[in-house]
Design a protein around this motif. Structure first.
Motif, PDB file in Angstrom:
ATOM      1  N   VAL A  52      -7.483 -27.022  73.695  1.00  0.00           N
ATOM      2  CA  VAL A  52      -6.417 -26.167  73.170  1.00  0.00           C
ATOM      3  C   VAL A  52      -5.878 -25.378  74.362  1.00  0.00           C
ATOM      4  O   VAL A  52      -6.619 -24.592  74.965  1.00  0.00           O
ATOM      5  CB  VAL A  52      -6.933 -25.214  72.073  1.00  0.00           C
ATOM      6  N   ILE A  53      -4.614 -25.614  74.712  1.00  0.00           N
ATOM      7  CA  ILE A  53      -4.057 -24.939  75.883  1.00  0.00           C
ATOM      8  C   ILE A  53      -2.688 -24.348  75.574  1.00  0.00           C
ATOM      9  O   ILE A  53      -1.939 -24.872  74.765  1.00  0.00           O
ATOM     10  CB  ILE A  53      -3.960 -25.881  77.103  1.00  0.00           C
ATOM     11  N   GLY A  54      -2.419 -23.233  76.237  1.00  0.00           N
ATOM     12  CA  GLY A  54      -1.113 -22.595  76.134  1.00  0.00           C
ATOM     13  C   GLY A  54      -1.143 -21.312  75.335  1.00  0.00           C
ATOM     14  O   GLY A  54      -2.158 -20.927  74.764  1.00  0.00           O
ATOM     15  N   ASP A  55       0.004 -20.672  75.314  1.00  0.00           N
ATOM     16  CA  ASP A  55       0.185 -19.410  74.607  1.00  0.00           C
ATOM     17  C   ASP A  55       0.484 -19.744  73.142  1.00  0.00           C
ATOM     18  O   ASP A  55       1.634 -19.852  72.736  1.00  0.00           O
ATOM     19  CB  ASP A  55       1.349 -18.640  75.241  1.00  0.00           C
ATOM     20  N   SER A  97      -0.698 -23.050  82.726  1.00  0.00           N
ATOM     21  CA  SER A  97      -0.382 -22.756  84.114  1.00  0.00           C
ATOM     22  C   SER A  97      -1.118 -21.487  84.506  1.00  0.00           C
ATOM     23  O   SER A  97      -1.518 -20.711  83.640  1.00  0.00           O
ATOM     24  CB  SER A  97       1.128 -22.590  84.299  1.00  0.00           C
ATOM     25  N   PRO A  98      -1.306 -21.252  85.805  1.00  0.00           N
ATOM     26  CA  PRO A  98      -2.090 -20.089  86.236  1.00  0.00           C
ATOM     27  C   PRO A  98      -1.632 -18.752  85.642  1.00  0.00           C
ATOM     28  O   PRO A  98      -2.451 -17.902  85.340  1.00  0.00           O
ATOM     29  CB  PRO A  98      -1.930 -20.095  87.757  1.00  0.00           C
ATOM     30  N   ASP A  99      -0.345 -18.565  85.457  1.00  0.00           N
ATOM     31  CA  ASP A  99       0.142 -17.301  84.910  1.00  0.00           C
ATOM     32  C   ASP A  99       0.520 -17.400  83.433  1.00  0.00           C
ATOM     33  O   ASP A  99       1.053 -16.460  82.865  1.00  0.00           O
ATOM     34  CB  ASP A  99       1.361 -16.808  85.710  1.00  0.00           C
ATOM     35  N   GLY A 100       0.242 -18.551  82.825  1.00  0.00           N
ATOM     36  CA  GLY A 100       0.615 -18.769  81.428  1.00  0.00           C
ATOM     37  C   GLY A 100      -0.329 -18.080  80.460  1.00  0.00           C
ATOM     38  O   GLY A 100      -1.443 -17.693  80.805  1.00  0.00           O
TER      39      GLY A 100
END
Length: 178
Positions: free
Chosen positions: A137-140, A117-120
């Motif tokens: 690969v996406i995300g924290d 997400s934009p602020d993730g």
């Protein structure tokens, strides 16, 4: 990551990172030129932290125009990238500027590393990680040292040191439409 913290903030760090990148891309003039330009744009910025120094607009703008518009490769100068980045067939690579890539990472065409997400948060990639073509690969999350991300893999969970992941994570949600 090296003592340079993946950012060419001074000429000594610039030289070390460029030498490592150059050695990681033998016989590949395009990747070598992209990475020298990337490190020059980082050097022109002075620091990865926003607002810490006025950005030298010409080298950063020229780098971004050439790589993003002409080559189809997004590796922004604010991104922290350890030395020895290898780029194979660099078309379609997208790396979020908040991601962190360790040393000796290998990226192939179509790799995406970013946030959900934009602020993730964005991924932190360990040293000696290899990405297959089209991997996402996406995300924290963290990808451990010496991990292997298979071609076309969609990674949304952490990968341990030395781990190998393959395949898409797609699944059916809701009711099928007939």
């Amino acid at each position: 990551m090296s003592r340079d913290d993946g950012f060419a903030s001074d000429w000594g760090a610039f030289g070390r990172l460029v030498r490592a990148d150059w050695a990681a891309n033998p016989r590949d003039a395009k990747s070598r030129l992209v990475l020298v330009a990337f490190r020059l744009a980082q050097r022109a910025m002075g620091s990865p932290a926003p607002g810490t120094r006025p950005v030298a607009l010409l080298p950063v703008t020229a780098y971004r125009f050439w790589t993003e518009w002409c080559l189809g490769l997004e590796l922004r100068p604010r991104t922290r990238v350890g030395g020895g980045l290898t780029i194979y067939h660099g078309f379609g690579i997208v790396v979020n500027d908040h991601a962190v890539l360790g040393e000796r990472v290998t990226l192939r065409n179509g790799v995406t590393i970013g946030n959900r997400s934009p602020d993730g948060g964005s991924p932190v990639i360990g040293d000696d990680v290899v990405f297959g073509a089209g991997a996402i690969v996406i995300g924290d999350l963290r990808i451990g040292h010496a991990a292997k991300i298979g071609a076309g893999a969609v990674v949304v969970h952490p990968v341990p040191d030395g781990g190998t992941v393959i395949g898409p994570a797609a699944r059916l949600i809701g009711e099928p439409v007939h």
